[in-house]
Design a protein around this motif. Structure first.
Motif, PDB file in Angstrom:
ATOM      1  N   ILE A 253       0.814  -1.214   0.000  1.00 46.80           N
ATOM      2  CA  ILE A 253       0.000   0.000   0.000  1.00 46.80           C
ATOM      3  C   ILE A 253       0.849   1.266   0.000  1.00 46.80           C
ATOM      4  O   ILE A 253       0.564   2.222  -0.720  1.00 46.80           O
ATOM      5  CB  ILE A 253      -0.942   0.026   1.233  1.00 46.80           C
ATOM      6  N   THR A 254       1.930   1.289   0.770  1.00 55.96           N
ATOM      7  CA  THR A 254       2.677   2.531   0.982  1.00 55.96           C
ATOM      8  C   THR A 254       4.023   2.587   0.252  1.00 55.96           C
ATOM      9  O   THR A 254       4.851   3.448   0.557  1.00 55.96           O
ATOM     10  CB  THR A 254       2.896   2.764   2.493  1.00 55.96           C
TER      11      THR A 254
ATOM     12  N   THR B  32      -3.780  10.353   0.151  1.00 56.53           N
ATOM     13  CA  THR B  32      -3.249  10.982   1.355  1.00 56.53           C
ATOM     14  C   THR B  32      -3.752  10.313   2.630  1.00 56.53           C
ATOM     15  O   THR B  32      -4.887   9.832   2.673  1.00 56.53           O
ATOM     16  CB  THR B  32      -3.641  12.476   1.391  1.00 56.53           C
ATOM     17  N   PRO B  33      -2.915  10.296   3.669  1.00 51.77           N
ATOM     18  CA  PRO B  33      -3.392   9.780   4.957  1.00 51.77           C
ATOM     19  C   PRO B  33      -4.449  10.682   5.569  1.00 51.77           C
ATOM     20  O   PRO B  33      -5.183  10.258   6.449  1.00 51.77           O
ATOM     21  CB  PRO B  33      -2.121   9.729   5.813  1.00 51.77           C
ATOM     22  N   GLY B  34      -4.569  11.932   5.087  1.00 49.86           N
ATOM     23  CA  GLY B  34      -5.592  12.840   5.600  1.00 49.86           C
ATOM     24  C   GLY B  34      -5.301  14.266   5.213  1.00 49.86           C
ATOM     25  O   GLY B  34      -4.214  14.779   5.485  1.00 49.86           O
ATOM     26  N   ASN B  35      -6.237  14.922   4.540  1.00 50.31           N
ATOM     27  CA  ASN B  35      -6.077  16.310   4.120  1.00 50.31           C
ATOM     28  C   ASN B  35      -6.140  17.232   5.336  1.00 50.31           C
ATOM     29  O   ASN B  35      -7.116  17.206   6.088  1.00 50.31           O
ATOM     30  CB  ASN B  35      -7.203  16.660   3.129  1.00 50.31           C
ATOM     31  N   PRO B  36      -5.116  18.077   5.565  1.00 50.99           N
ATOM     32  CA  PRO B  36      -5.111  18.971   6.728  1.00 50.99           C
ATOM     33  C   PRO B  36      -6.275  19.964   6.738  1.00 50.99           C
ATOM     34  O   PRO B  36      -6.611  20.509   7.787  1.00 50.99           O
ATOM     35  CB  PRO B  36      -3.772  19.722   6.598  1.00 50.99           C
TER      36      PRO B  36
ATOM     37  N   ALA C  54     -12.152   6.974   5.585  1.00 49.83           N
ATOM     38  CA  ALA C  54     -11.976   5.523   5.571  1.00 49.83           C
ATOM     39  C   ALA C  54     -10.500   5.181   5.737  1.00 49.83           C
ATOM     40  O   ALA C  54      -9.619   6.001   5.440  1.00 49.83           O
ATOM     41  CB  ALA C  54     -12.511   4.951   4.256  1.00 49.83           C
ATOM     42  N   PRO C  55     -10.177   3.972   6.196  1.00 46.64           N
ATOM     43  CA  PRO C  55      -8.777   3.572   6.357  1.00 46.64           C
ATOM     44  C   PRO C  55      -7.998   3.705   5.047  1.00 46.64           C
ATOM     45  O   PRO C  55      -8.551   3.471   3.959  1.00 46.64           O
ATOM     46  CB  PRO C  55      -8.883   2.114   6.800  1.00 46.64           C
ATOM     47  N   LEU C  56      -6.729   4.064   5.166  1.00 43.26           N
ATOM     48  CA  LEU C  56      -5.882   4.277   3.994  1.00 43.26           C
ATOM     49  C   LEU C  56      -5.870   3.058   3.074  1.00 43.26           C
ATOM     50  O   LEU C  56      -6.028   3.188   1.851  1.00 43.26           O
ATOM     51  CB  LEU C  56      -4.457   4.617   4.438  1.00 43.26           C
TER      52      LEU C  56
ATOM     53  N   THR D 275      -0.923   4.756  -4.802  1.00 43.16           N
ATOM     54  CA  THR D 275      -0.044   4.515  -3.665  1.00 43.16           C
ATOM     55  C   THR D 275      -0.394   5.408  -2.469  1.00 43.16           C
ATOM     56  O   THR D 275      -0.873   6.528  -2.648  1.00 43.16           O
ATOM     57  CB  THR D 275       1.429   4.770  -4.053  1.00 43.16           C
ATOM     58  N   GLY D 276      -0.139   4.890  -1.303  1.00 44.18           N
ATOM     59  CA  GLY D 276      -0.275   5.670  -0.079  1.00 44.18           C
ATOM     60  C   GLY D 276       1.088   5.987   0.511  1.00 44.18           C
ATOM     61  O   GLY D 276       1.238   6.064   1.735  1.00 44.18           O
TER      62      GLY D 276
END
Length: 213
Positions: A12-13, A59-63, A71-73, A92-93
């Motif tokens: 995943i990453t 993205t893991p999370g937009n600021p 939802a989970p990455l 890709t994460g």
């Protein structure tokens, strides 16, 4: 510099493979969830920018967004891979593995680590309208050329935005889009074309509405 705690998930990453000289589009976002509007932007920018590859950066999370419904990455990456099934697209994460919080960190890392690739940052016109709110947005524009794809509801806001005004002297004509990847930053292009009214937030709202019935 703000960093998250690195998260590494096998399969995943990892950073996608590439080679010197490749023209690579970078399309970042939460993709929460991925939808046909994303596929449309992918198809159009691959063709019109004449890219060798396009990397979907989940993205893991937009600021700038609320993460309570995120939802989970791994789920978002898997869903994007299923929908955006194209031999030139890689989802890709990897930002999570690097602990990156902001897009400028991603762009700096890629341009410094892979200086012999030709990267292009891809965003929807709705993002251009708010680009001036991004952390170090001017740095992003100084590191990679940018392709902006038209989005419903942003046709007026985006071209009149703070970022569009700042970058106006570096804008190239749509007809010159095929050369964008090899043009010096701060070059950018505004692409018109097929549009989708879908949005991730609207899809989530509809999902909640159905569940509430």
């Amino acid at each position: 510099m703000t960093l998250r705690h690195p998260i590494r998930i096998p399969g995943i990453t990892e950073l996608p493979l590439s080679s010197a000289g490749m023209r690579i589009g970078l399309f970042g976002g939460s993709f929460n969830p991925v939808h046909e509007g994303h596929r449309l932007v992918v198809e159009e920018t691959l063709r019109r920018l004449r890219l060798d590859a396009l990397w979907i950066l989940v993205t893991p999370g937009n600021p700038l967004k609320d993460h309570r419904e995120l939802a989970p990455l791994a789920d978002r990456v898997s869903a994007a891979r299923a929908m955006l099934d194209n031999p030139r697209v890689r989802v890709t994460g990897f930002e999570a593995a690097q602990g990156f919080t902001y897009s400028w960190q991603t762009v700096r890392f890629l341009t410094q680590t892979l200086p012999d690739r030709h990267f292009v940052w891809i965003m929807g016109a709705d993002n251009l309208a708010d680009f001036h709110r991004w952390e170090r947005w001017r740095n992003i524009a100084a590191m990679v050329p940018i392709a902006v794809y038209v989005r419903p509801g942003s046709q007026r806001r985006a071209p009149a935005s703070i970022a569009a005004h700042y970058l106006s002297r570096w804008r190239i004509d749509e007809e010159e889009a095929p050369r964008l990847a090899t043009t010096r930053p701060r070059a950018w292009v505004y692409l018109h074309g097929r549009q989708s009214a879908l949005s991730s937030s609207a899809i989530r709202a509809q999902h909640h509405h159905v569940k509430a019935k």
